[in-house]
Design a protein around this motif. Structure first.
Motif, short mmCIF file in Angstrom:
data_model
loop_
_atom_site.label_atom_id
_atom_site.label_comp_id
_atom_site.label_asym_id
_atom_site.label_seq_id
_atom_site.Cartn_x
_atom_site.Cartn_y
_atom_site.Cartn_z
N LYS A 1 0.88 -1.16 0.00
CA LYS A 1 0.00 0.00 0.00
C LYS A 1 0.92 1.21 0.00
N GLY A 2 0.45 2.30 -0.61
CA GLY A 2 1.36 3.42 -0.69
C GLY A 2 0.67 4.68 -1.14
N PHE A 3 1.48 5.71 -1.27
CA PHE A 3 0.96 6.95 -1.85
C PHE A 3 2.09 7.66 -2.58
N GLY A 4 1.70 8.55 -3.50
CA GLY A 4 2.65 9.38 -4.22
C GLY A 4 2.36 10.84 -3.92
N ARG A 5 2.40 11.68 -4.94
CA ARG A 5 2.36 13.11 -4.69
C ARG A 5 1.01 13.68 -4.33
N GLN A 6 -0.07 12.93 -4.55
CA GLN A 6 -1.40 13.50 -4.26
C GLN A 6 -1.82 13.30 -2.82
N LYS A 7 -0.97 12.78 -2.01
CA LYS A 7 -1.28 12.63 -0.58
C LYS A 7 -2.09 13.82 -0.06
N ASP B 1 -4.43 8.12 1.12
CA ASP B 1 -3.67 7.80 2.31
C ASP B 1 -3.53 6.29 2.25
N PHE B 2 -2.47 5.83 1.60
CA PHE B 2 -2.26 4.40 1.44
C PHE B 2 -3.33 3.72 0.57
N ILE C 1 -3.91 9.78 -12.51
CA ILE C 1 -2.96 9.79 -11.39
C ILE C 1 -2.94 8.42 -10.71
N ASP D 1 -0.72 6.00 -11.56
CA ASP D 1 -0.28 4.92 -12.45
C ASP D 1 0.96 4.19 -11.95
N GLY D 2 1.75 4.86 -11.13
CA GLY D 2 2.84 4.12 -10.51
C GLY D 2 4.23 4.62 -10.83
#
Ligand SMILES: Nc1ncnc2c1ncn2[C@@H]1O[C@H](COP(=O)(O)OP(=O)(O)OP(=O)(O)O)[C@@H](O)[C@H]1O
Ligand SMILES: Nc1ncnc2c1ncn2[C@@H]1O[C@H](COP(=O)(O)OP(=O)(O)OP(=O)(O)O)[C@@H](O)[C@H]1O
Ligand SMILES: Nc1ncnc2c1ncn2[C@@H]1O[C@H](COP(=O)(O)OP(=O)(O)OP(=O)(O)O)[C@@H](O)[C@H]1O
Ligand SMILES: [Mg+2]
Ligand SMILES: [Mg+2]
Ligand SMILES: [Mg+2]
Lengths: 112, 112, 112
Positions: free
Chosen positions: A34-40, A54-55, A86, A88-89
């Motif tokens: 699970k994760g997040f990128g710039r749109q957190k 958020d994850f 957004i 896509d990885g």
């Protein structure tokens, strides 16, 4: 040898797997992350619903390939995983010093 | 320092763990993965049944060791994980630049 | 670019995530792992109970950062993850050769 780690949208796994096989990749491993990128803190569309980012669930595809397979593999993953939305990885590439195929004892690129 | 990643048959985890401890490895992490190697599209025996090899469950053992522990650890894993049947697994070795033991703040090989 | 892998106590995930965001880390991935460190065979407190330390649940936080973010990120993780009790975790740092942001095609530190 290089390790390619691609963190992608889960529903893209089959397409990415097939794209990698089409360029000759013979083995890979998949881990649920699970994760997040710039749109957190902003929202991302997931299964049709707006999520607070958020994850989010993603899958990480890991494959170790010979040096000459890196570029085709990166192109294959990028093309197969992209939706132009957004989330896509990301793909990360790092160096692998040694590989061993346990059953045969083969080493190096022969082991892949 | 090197990171050893061994993707093995799940039922071999205890034997591999003990073999690593016998050569002095003091810590390791285990992740559940699914994957395939060269028999993709052919069959592999899993729990007594013939499976189409399209993502079989495996476990990935990750351990970071000092340089002098790499060879004993690789021999320990290979010997413990091998069944001489397809799907025994792969080992990958890569370089680790830094290690920190969070509780004590120790760094480098002292942190392992 | 560097990959930071921090294996921490699961209940510390939110604090570590926030500490990383506070130093500007824009993305990360989390994997569930189980593992042990040096107390193998001894006991560790987990959820108030004494456990034999044979594979305790941990989470691994993975983040790829630019070179100048490594030190702040390591300090953030260490401070946020520490409880001063055994089992606080380990951090490993390794080199990443390439990064790609799939949606945009950006490469290198721009992709992070
Ligand atoms: N720097 C990073 N380190 C480790 N993992 C990351 C990093 N950035 C992103 N990830 C992982 O990749 C997943 C997908 O990231 P994502 O595609 O949202 O990146 P992004 O930079 O926000 O791009 P986009 O703007 O296209 O969404 C995240 O959920 C996370 O698991
Ligand atoms: N190149 C690779 N990159 C990443 N993971 C791999 C790679 N090759 C294999 N794996 C992982 O290792 C697991 C076991 O592979 P496997 O032992 O079947 O390899 P193989 O080359 O087919 O050898 P064998 O002929 O003995 O079966 C796979 O399920 C996959 O998770
Ligand atoms: N050498 C290692 N390689 C890979 N993973 C490790 C290693 N050492 C520890 N880990 C992972 O980190 C987790 C936490 O380790 P832990 O904090 O108990 O280390 P330790 O050296 O025993 O320190 P402490 O004395 O503070 O407990 C383990 O459960 C395991 O998942
Ligand atoms: Mg994003
Ligand atoms: Mg196989
Ligand atoms: Mg410990």
């Amino acid at each position: 040898m290089k390790k390619i780690e691609a963190i992608i949208k889960p529903f893209k796994l089959d397409e990415v797997k097939e794209a990698l096989q089409d360029v000759g990749v013979q083995g890979l491993s998949v881990v649920e992350v699970k994760g997040f990128g710039r749109q957190k803190g902003h929202t991302e569309l997931y299964r049709g619903a707006e999520y607070v980012v958020d994850f989010l669930p993603k899958v990480k595809v890991e494959c170790v390939v010979g040096d000459e397979q890196v570029d085709p593999a990166l192109e294959a993953i990028t093309a197969a995983a992209r939706t132009d939305k957004i989330g896509d990885g990301k793909i990360f590439v790092s160096t692998v010093d040694q590989a061993i195929r346990i059953r045969t004892g083969e080493e190096g690129e022969d082991a892949l």
